[in-house]
Every structure is written in structure tokens, then in C-alpha cells.
Scaffold this active site. Structure first.
Site, mmCIF file in Angstrom:
data_model
loop_
_atom_site.group_PDB
_atom_site.id
_atom_site.type_symbol
_atom_site.label_atom_id
_atom_site.label_comp_id
_atom_site.label_asym_id
_atom_site.label_seq_id
_atom_site.Cartn_x
_atom_site.Cartn_y
_atom_site.Cartn_z
ATOM 1 N N TYR A 123 0.772 -1.248 0.000
ATOM 2 C CA TYR A 123 0.000 0.000 0.000
ATOM 3 C C TYR A 123 0.806 1.303 0.000
ATOM 4 C CZ TYR A 123 -4.025 -2.999 0.563
ATOM 5 O OH TYR A 123 -4.990 -3.953 0.347
ATOM 6 N N PHE A 405 -10.303 -5.271 10.504
ATOM 7 C CA PHE A 405 -11.596 -5.138 9.811
ATOM 8 C C PHE A 405 -11.426 -5.438 8.336
ATOM 9 C CE2 PHE A 405 -9.643 -0.924 10.593
ATOM 10 C CZ PHE A 405 -9.380 -0.507 9.302
HETATM 11 C C1 LIG Z 1 -2.071 -7.632 -3.717
HETATM 12 C C2 LIG Z 1 -2.944 -7.701 -4.969
HETATM 13 C C3 LIG Z 1 -4.319 -7.119 -4.644
HETATM 14 C C4 LIG Z 1 -2.264 -6.885 -6.061
HETATM 15 O O1 LIG Z 1 -3.136 -6.758 -7.172
HETATM 16 P P1 LIG Z 1 -2.557 -6.468 -8.663
HETATM 17 O O2 LIG Z 1 -3.730 -6.176 -9.526
HETATM 18 O O3 LIG Z 1 -1.654 -7.557 -9.049
HETATM 19 O O4 LIG Z 1 -1.727 -5.138 -8.408
HETATM 20 P P2 LIG Z 1 -1.221 -4.124 -9.556
HETATM 21 O O5 LIG Z 1 -1.065 -4.873 -10.860
HETATM 22 O O6 LIG Z 1 -2.090 -2.923 -9.598
HETATM 23 O O7 LIG Z 1 0.207 -3.767 -8.963
HETATM 24 C C5 LIG Z 1 0.606 -2.473 -8.719
HETATM 25 C C6 LIG Z 1 2.037 -2.500 -8.278
HETATM 26 O O8 LIG Z 1 2.110 -3.084 -6.982
HETATM 27 C C7 LIG Z 1 3.026 -4.151 -6.979
HETATM 28 N N1 LIG Z 1 2.467 -5.170 -6.095
HETATM 29 C C8 LIG Z 1 1.204 -5.599 -6.110
HETATM 30 N N2 LIG Z 1 1.046 -6.525 -5.141
HETATM 31 C C9 LIG Z 1 2.210 -6.658 -4.526
HETATM 32 C C10 LIG Z 1 2.661 -7.466 -3.470
HETATM 33 N N3 LIG Z 1 1.847 -8.336 -2.846
HETATM 34 N N4 LIG Z 1 3.945 -7.353 -3.078
HETATM 35 C C11 LIG Z 1 4.764 -6.474 -3.725
HETATM 36 N N5 LIG Z 1 4.384 -5.690 -4.734
HETATM 37 C C12 LIG Z 1 3.124 -5.786 -5.138
HETATM 38 C C13 LIG Z 1 3.084 -4.617 -8.406
HETATM 39 O O9 LIG Z 1 4.284 -5.289 -8.671
HETATM 40 C C14 LIG Z 1 2.960 -3.329 -9.150
HETATM 41 O O10 LIG Z 1 4.224 -2.667 -9.168
HETATM 42 P P3 LIG Z 1 4.683 -1.775 -10.408
HETATM 43 O O11 LIG Z 1 3.646 -0.687 -10.521
HETATM 44 O O12 LIG Z 1 6.025 -1.286 -9.974
HETATM 45 O O13 LIG Z 1 4.697 -2.690 -11.553
HETATM 46 C C15 LIG Z 1 -3.138 -9.151 -5.451
HETATM 47 O O14 LIG Z 1 -1.884 -9.707 -5.744
HETATM 48 C C16 LIG Z 1 -3.850 -10.027 -4.456
HETATM 49 O O15 LIG Z 1 -5.053 -10.147 -4.497
HETATM 50 N N6 LIG Z 1 -3.068 -10.664 -3.534
HETATM 51 C C17 LIG Z 1 -3.629 -11.569 -2.542
HETATM 52 C C18 LIG Z 1 -4.636 -10.912 -1.627
HETATM 53 C C19 LIG Z 1 -4.084 -9.718 -0.891
HETATM 54 O O16 LIG Z 1 -2.977 -9.714 -0.403
HETATM 55 N N7 LIG Z 1 -4.916 -8.684 -0.780
HETATM 56 C C20 LIG Z 1 -4.602 -7.499 -0.006
HETATM 57 C C21 LIG Z 1 -5.372 -7.577 1.257
HETATM 58 S S1 LIG Z 1 -4.926 -6.279 2.396
#
Ligand SMILES: CC(C)(COP(=O)(O)OP(=O)(O)OC[C@H]1O[C@@H](n2cnc3c(N)ncnc32)[C@H](O)[C@@H]1OP(=O)(O)O)[C@@H](O)C(=O)NCCC(=O)NCCS
Length: 405
Positions: A123, A405
């Protein structure tokens, strides 16, 4: 493959929008009961989803909270159920969801968004800064005595959790209103989230119990907890699992923890999501035995820098001029004069320069400007500005949110 982000319009759409995060819980979608509990406290339009021709492939929701900040409360988004299906990850879907969500918060007048992050890497890029640490303890009960003799207080009474709202809600509110990081719990929140004890939440533990401590018939403290019973060759190895415990005074807090630490048959007590300044650290005779551990807790983003900084109180009048860098929400970029009379845009020479994430870290009082300086997260452009900002932003207790939450 193309997709579009928009808010949900029905409970069915919410069900689809949260199915990506449910994938990571090991389920294809929430049960009818889980969905009903969620939609009671989260209006459909507060859930954004990314849709492609197959349906929802990502989602993100926001609870409408009243968050306690130093000296007051602000309308805040409690961000949750964020997920993107593994089939669609790393294509910018989360980025698009975050953008849509923050723009919607701004339109609603929510000047702050905050969340618990499942991973600490996600985030920061969206402007969230670590706003608090959260602590956990695992204490052997035979090493848990208080350092001074403790006179028991009041009468403890077990109450069925689902009937406890009228007793425990006022205690929560008295604590929440003076604790940055806590939010006001509605009756729906108590009935749909805090007091129910569905099987999936027990994770092998006992039923959730509720104890209320009363003095002259008035509730002053309560705890929600589980007995997790276990034996090894006739010796107790089980634990008390504390879901949440609090009192409306120092004595009441000490008394409710004494109750929890004195449950017979248990070998240990385990509690998570405690504030880093928890009184047990100084109450017990052997603080080392608490095995007090900390990690990052709340992450907070200033959605509207001017409104958010105006909404909290300051311990010193100021002012201080801060130049804020915010690439993800460019409406926040620029120079802000912060004082106890409010925060406004200014052309004055900046004294501090930082990314918006740094403001998220100091906003609730969980970190100081001096700490940001040591971590190279703020430039001090005028000598003494960090100390002046710290005299303003100082808070007398650590931010705390007792629940995820
Ligand atoms: C985390 C999650 C929501 C990311 O979604 P996504 O659509 O792949 O994210 P984006 O494509 O918009 O990525 C944006 C950037 O964040 C980075 N990023 C996204 N998730 C990341 C992670 N878990 N760790 C490190 N970097 C991450 C990407 O590499 C990307 O970087 P860049 O802009 O330098 O290329 C997804 O991987 C997911 O659902 N993970 C499991 C559930 C989870 O952890 N949810 C969060 C709950 S608090």
C-alpha cells in the site's frame, strides 16, 4: 483482455466483487451468512470491482467509519476485502481499484483512509504510511503476577455474547472516543461483526465467551475470549485466547486482565492486536515473560490533506509549513500551513518536505517527525522545524485498533 472498474449496485455484485479475496481464503465466494454480515455494515456502493466479460476479477471495499484522531473524530474509509484473482494479477487492476476508491472517498468527504495490510509491500505506492505498531503477547500464566498486590475490583459476570451489546458497547465507546485508531461501532457492527461467533472464526478454539466486570452494578470493563483446552500426560497445556479486552479506567483494565490471567486449567494466555503502550507491560512483575512482540499495524492515507490535518487537534499552536509530495492523489500536492487554527494552502517557504506516506505515519501520533527524519522520510528545510512539528503532533497514547476489519 479489457476490464472496467465501477462500484457495485447489488448484494449479488458484492458477492462477485469479494470472490477474488475469498479465493485467497481458500473459498470461491462468501457463504450467504458471511455476505449478509458484510452488507449489513458495508453499503453495496462502497465496494468497487474490476469487471471483465467473465465477471468480477478484482475488488476493494470501504467501511464508512468515524475514526478517532487526536482531539476528535473524522469520517474515514476502513479499507478491506481487497483482492485480485491470480489469473489477472500484475496488470494494474489493484492500482485502478485504489484510484477509484480514493476518488470516491474524497467525493464523500472522507478525509482519511486506513487499513490492515496482509503484506507490508502493497500500500505504500498508493500513499499509505505505517501509522501504528500492533503488539501481541503469549504469557505463561504461572509467571503472570502483577508487581504490586492487586485488590480485586467489582463483580465479574459471564454474559452470552449476543446479549452483551448494551453492557459492552458503552465501554468500547468510552475507550474508543479517546483512542486514536479506534472507530465508533454501530449496533449493526456489534451484531454482525463483533459479537457473533461463527465456527469459521474459532479456528479449532473454544466458543467465544464474554465477561463483564461491574462495579456497583455499572459495567466498567469487558473481555471476549476463548478457552482453548489441551492436555499433555495429564498436564494442562491449553491457552486463553483473548479476542478483545478493555476497561474504562486503569483499575478496570488491570482487573479485567487479572481475570483473564487467572483462569484455571490454562497454561498460557495469548492476545493479539494490542497497543504498543499496553499497561500490562508495567503491571506485571516479569515483563519479559509476556513475550511482547510488535509489527506494523494500521496503515493510513490522508485522502484530503487539508481537511484531515484540520480535523485533528495539536498540542502546540504551530504553525509549520509542509510541502507534500503526492503522485497518486495529485490534489494533495503542494505547500500546507498547519496550525491549531486549521490547515490551509500557502505560498510560504516550506520548512519540511515529505511524501504523503510520512503524514500517514504521524497523523494518529504513532510515530514522530524525529523518527521520520531518522528514517530519511522527511527533509528538514528549516532548522528546528522537526522539533516544532513534533511539539504540535505529539499524542499522549499510542494508536490502537483492537480488531482487524
Ligand atoms: C495484492 C494484490 C491485490 C495486487 O493486485 P494487482 O492487480 O496484481 O496489483 P497491480 O497490478 O495494480 O500492482 C501495482 C504495483 O504493486 C506491486 N504489487 C502488487 N502486489 C504486490 C505485493 N503483494 N507485493 C509487492 N508488490 C506488489 C506490483 O508489482 C505493481 O508494481 P509496479 O507498478 O512497480 O509494476 C493481489 O496480488 C492479491 O489479491 N493478492 C492476494 C490478496 C491480498 O494480499 N490482498 C490485499 C489484502 S490487504
Amino acid at each position: 483482455m479489457s476490464w472496467e472498474v465501477r462500484p457495485c449496485t447489488s448484494a449479488d455484485e458484492v458477492c462477485a466483487a469479494v470472490s477474488p479475496i475469498w479465493h485467497y481464503f481458500g473459498r470461491s465466494e462468501p457463504t450467504a451468512d458471511q455476505l449478509e454480515r458484510l452488507t449489513r455494515v458495508m453499503p453495496c456502493e462502497r465496494v468497487h470491482a474490476a469487471w471483465d466479460k467473465s465477471g468480477a476479477v478484482g475488488g476493494a471495499g470501504a467501511f464508512p467509519f468515524e475514526l478517532t484522531v487526536p482531539g476528535g473524530r473524522v469520517c474515514a474509509a476502513g479499507v478491506t476485502v481487497v483482492g485480485v484473482l491470480p489469473t489477472h494479477r500484475r496488470r494494474g487492476i489493484l492500482t485502478a481499484l485504489m484510484k477509484a476508491q480514493l476518488e470516491a472517498c474524497r467525493e464523500r468527504g472522507e478525509s482519511v483512509a486506513y487499513l490492515w495490510a496482509t503484506e507490508d509491500t502493497i500500500y505504500g505506492r498508493f500513499g499509505y504510511g505505517v501509522a501504528s505498531f500492533t503488539a501481541e503477547i503469549e504469557v505463561p500464566l504461572d509467571r503472570s503476577r502483577y508487581s504490586a498486590p492487586f485488590e480485586p475490583l467489582g463483580e465479574a459476570r459471564l454474559v452470552p455474547p449476543m446479549s452483551a451489546e448494551s453492557l459492552v458497547a458503552p465501554i468500547w465507546e468510552r475507550v474508543a472516543v479517546q483512542t486514536p485508531g479506534m472507530f465508533a461501532r454501530s449496533s449493526d457492527w456489534w451484531q454482525a461483526r463483533a459479537l457473533p461467533d461463527p465456527d469459521w472464526r474459532r479456528q479449532g478454539g473454544g466458543e467465544m465467551r464474554c465477561v463483564v466486570l461491574e462495579v456497583d452494578g455499572a459495567p466498567v470493563a469487558y473481555a471476549l475470549y476463548r478457552i482453548n483446552v489441551a492436555w499433555d500426560r495429564g498436564m494442562q497445556t491449553g491457552s486463553v485466547g483473548v479476542v478483545e479486552a478493555m476497561g474504562d479506567s486503569a483499575r478496570a483494565t488491570a482487573a479485567i486482565w487479572r481475570y483473564l490471567l487467572d483462569v484455571d486449567w490454562m497454561a498460557r494466555l495469548r492476545a493479539i492486536f494490542l497497543p504498543v503502550d499496553h499497561p500490562l507491560l508495567l503491571l506485571v512483575a516479569e515483563p519479559r515473560r509476556l513475550r511482547f512482540g510488535v509489527r506494523d499495524g494500521l496503515w493510513l492515507r490522508l485522502v484530503d490533506v487539508g481537511a484531515a490535518l484540520s480535523a485533528r487537534a495539536y498540542a502546540a499552536p504551530g504553525p509549520v509549513v509542509i510541502e507534500v509530495v503526492d503522485r497518486f492523489c495529485p490534489w494533495n500536492q503542494g505547500r500546507w500551513q498547519v496550525s491549531d487554527h486549521g490547515t490551509k494552502r500557502t505560498d510560504a517557504t516550506p520548512e519540511l518536505r515529505c511524501d504523503v506516506t510520512a503524514l500517514g505515519s504521524v497523523y494518529l501520533g504513532g510515530f514522530t517527525w524525529a523518527q521520520l527524519g531518522q528514517a530519511l522520510r522527511v527533509d528538514e528545510l528549516r532548522p528546528g522545524a522537526i522539533a516544532r512539528a513534533d511539539s504540535m503532533f505529539r499524542a499522549d497514547r499510542a494508536p490502537w485498533c483492537p480488531e482487524v476489519f
